[in-house]
Design a protein around this motif. Structure first.
Motif, short mmCIF file in Angstrom:
data_model
loop_
_atom_site.label_atom_id
_atom_site.label_comp_id
_atom_site.label_asym_id
_atom_site.label_seq_id
_atom_site.Cartn_x
_atom_site.Cartn_y
_atom_site.Cartn_z
N ARG A 41 0.85 -1.19 0.00
CA ARG A 41 0.00 0.00 0.00
C ARG A 41 0.88 1.24 0.00
O ARG A 41 1.79 1.37 0.82
N PRO A 42 0.64 2.18 -0.91
CA PRO A 42 1.52 3.35 -1.01
C PRO A 42 1.28 4.33 0.15
O PRO A 42 0.22 4.34 0.77
N ASP A 43 2.29 5.13 0.40
CA ASP A 43 2.14 6.21 1.37
C ASP A 43 1.41 7.37 0.71
O ASP A 43 1.52 7.58 -0.50
N PRO A 44 0.66 8.15 1.48
CA PRO A 44 -0.03 9.31 0.89
C PRO A 44 0.97 10.38 0.49
O PRO A 44 2.12 10.37 0.95
N PRO A 45 0.59 11.32 -0.37
CA PRO A 45 1.47 12.44 -0.72
C PRO A 45 1.83 13.23 0.54
O PRO A 45 1.09 13.20 1.53
N PRO A 46 2.95 13.94 0.51
CA PRO A 46 3.38 14.71 1.68
C PRO A 46 2.30 15.69 2.16
O PRO A 46 1.73 16.44 1.38
N GLY A 47 2.01 15.64 3.45
CA GLY A 47 1.04 16.56 4.03
C GLY A 47 -0.41 16.21 3.80
O GLY A 47 -1.29 16.97 4.22
N LYS A 48 -0.68 15.07 3.15
CA LYS A 48 -2.05 14.69 2.86
C LYS A 48 -2.55 13.62 3.83
O LYS A 48 -1.78 12.96 4.51
N GLY A 49 -3.88 13.47 3.86
CA GLY A 49 -4.51 12.50 4.74
C GLY A 49 -4.26 11.07 4.30
O GLY A 49 -3.63 10.83 3.27
N PRO A 50 -4.76 10.11 5.06
CA PRO A 50 -4.46 8.69 4.81
C PRO A 50 -5.05 8.15 3.52
O PRO A 50 -5.98 8.73 2.94
N VAL A 51 -4.51 7.03 3.07
CA VAL A 51 -5.04 6.31 1.91
C VAL A 51 -6.37 5.67 2.30
O VAL A 51 -6.44 4.91 3.27
N ASP A 67 -9.14 13.83 -0.37
CA ASP A 67 -9.07 14.98 -1.29
C ASP A 67 -7.92 14.87 -2.29
O ASP A 67 -7.50 15.87 -2.85
N TRP A 68 -7.40 13.67 -2.53
CA TRP A 68 -6.30 13.52 -3.47
C TRP A 68 -6.40 12.20 -4.23
O TRP A 68 -7.03 11.25 -3.78
N TRP A 91 0.41 12.99 -8.39
CA TRP A 91 -0.84 13.13 -7.66
C TRP A 91 -1.44 14.51 -7.91
O TRP A 91 -0.75 15.44 -8.30
N ILE A 92 -2.76 14.59 -7.69
CA ILE A 92 -3.47 15.84 -7.89
C ILE A 92 -4.41 16.08 -6.71
O ILE A 92 -4.84 15.15 -6.03
N ASP A 93 -4.72 17.36 -6.50
CA ASP A 93 -5.69 17.77 -5.48
C ASP A 93 -7.07 17.74 -6.12
O ASP A 93 -7.38 18.54 -7.00
N LEU A 94 -7.92 16.82 -5.70
CA LEU A 94 -9.21 16.61 -6.34
C LEU A 94 -10.17 17.78 -6.18
O LEU A 94 -11.09 17.95 -7.00
N TYR A 95 -10.00 18.58 -5.15
CA TYR A 95 -10.95 19.65 -4.90
C TYR A 95 -10.44 21.01 -5.37
O TYR A 95 -11.07 22.03 -5.09
N ASN A 96 -9.33 21.00 -6.08
CA ASN A 96 -8.80 22.24 -6.65
C ASN A 96 -8.42 22.04 -8.12
O ASN A 96 -7.41 22.56 -8.59
#
Length: 240
Positions: free
Chosen positions: A57-67, A137-138, A153-158
């Motif tokens: 399981r990958p780690d989330p992007p830096p500063g982002k919430g959990p997978v 949100d990613w 990765w991308i920010d889904l809400y922006n």
């Protein structure tokens, strides 16, 4: 792995978008997104073609919430792809040879077996693994080739731009944000329905906030069946 999301998801009132999940807890989980083409999906823990080991399981992007949801093809899934690609090449060669009236004599040439092996390798990519993961949100795609990993990765809400086009039996989705973007087929993004649900909810909110969306994307993603476009147009009219 996380458990499957509930079928109904979180309810929203008329003219409202489903709520945005909390970036840390992922609650409330979004309802099922439209334009899902995968039918009824079997539980991830019973699917032999996908990776089950949490070590992958990958780690989330830096500063982002959990997978909250992720998908990676398993080794047995890769082997199956190689076998299918090999059999398809054999069938193609046999068909061409029979049509030309040569029976199956084409298989006696050793050079042909090299061509079959090369095409099998290129079409099945046995040493390349793609991992799709999403949080509240990613959305992220991680490619592992010969042990070397590269992720986007991308920010889904922006999102700033959403586009889509038909391609063969599926369609391709372009998602752009200020940080960049990428294009993936729906077959890839819908291998786990939870990933699609998280992605679709982010698209709805981004479009409602003013993201540029093409007419093709509106039709393919069925955005005209959601309040996203109406909310966006209202926001533009009143400069919200």
């Amino acid at each position: 792995m996380t458990t499957d999301a509930p079928d109904s998801g979180s309810e929203s009132g008329p003219g409202e978008l489903p709520p945005r999940p909390d970036s840390d807890t992922g609650e409330p989980f979004p309802p099922h997104g439209l334009s899902y083409l995968g039918g009824k999906q079997q539980p991830h823990y019973t699917d032999p073609t996908r990776e089950q080991r949490l070590s992958h399981r990958p780690d989330p992007p830096p500063g982002k919430g959990p997978v909250l949801a992720w998908h990676r093809e398993s080794r047995s899934g890769k082997v199956m792809n190689v076998i299918v690609a090999f059999l398809l090449m054999l069938a193609l060669v046999a068909g061409v040879s029979l049509v030309r009236g040569e029976g199956l004599s084409a298989f006696q040439y050793w050079q042909l077996w090299i061509v079959i092996a090369v095409f099998t390798f290129l079409t099945s990519s046995p040493f390349t693994y793609l991992t799709y993961a999403a949080g509240a949100d990613w959305l992220m795609v991680e490619r592992s080739r010969w042990g070397v990993k590269k992720r986007t990765w991308i920010d889904l809400y922006n999102l700033t731009k959403v586009d889509a086009s038909y391609g063969g039996t599926t369609f391709h989705l372009w998602l752009h944000s200020k940080e960049g973007g990428f294009s993936r087929s729906t077959e890839e993004l819908q291998r786990d329905r939870r990933i699609w649900d998280l992605t679709y909810n982010g698209i709805l909110h981004s479009v409602a906030s003013g993201a540029q969306v093409s007419n093709q994307a509106v039709g393919i993603l069925q955005l005209n069946k959601t309040p996203a476009l109406k909310l966006r147009d209202t926001g533009k009219r009143y400069n919200l």
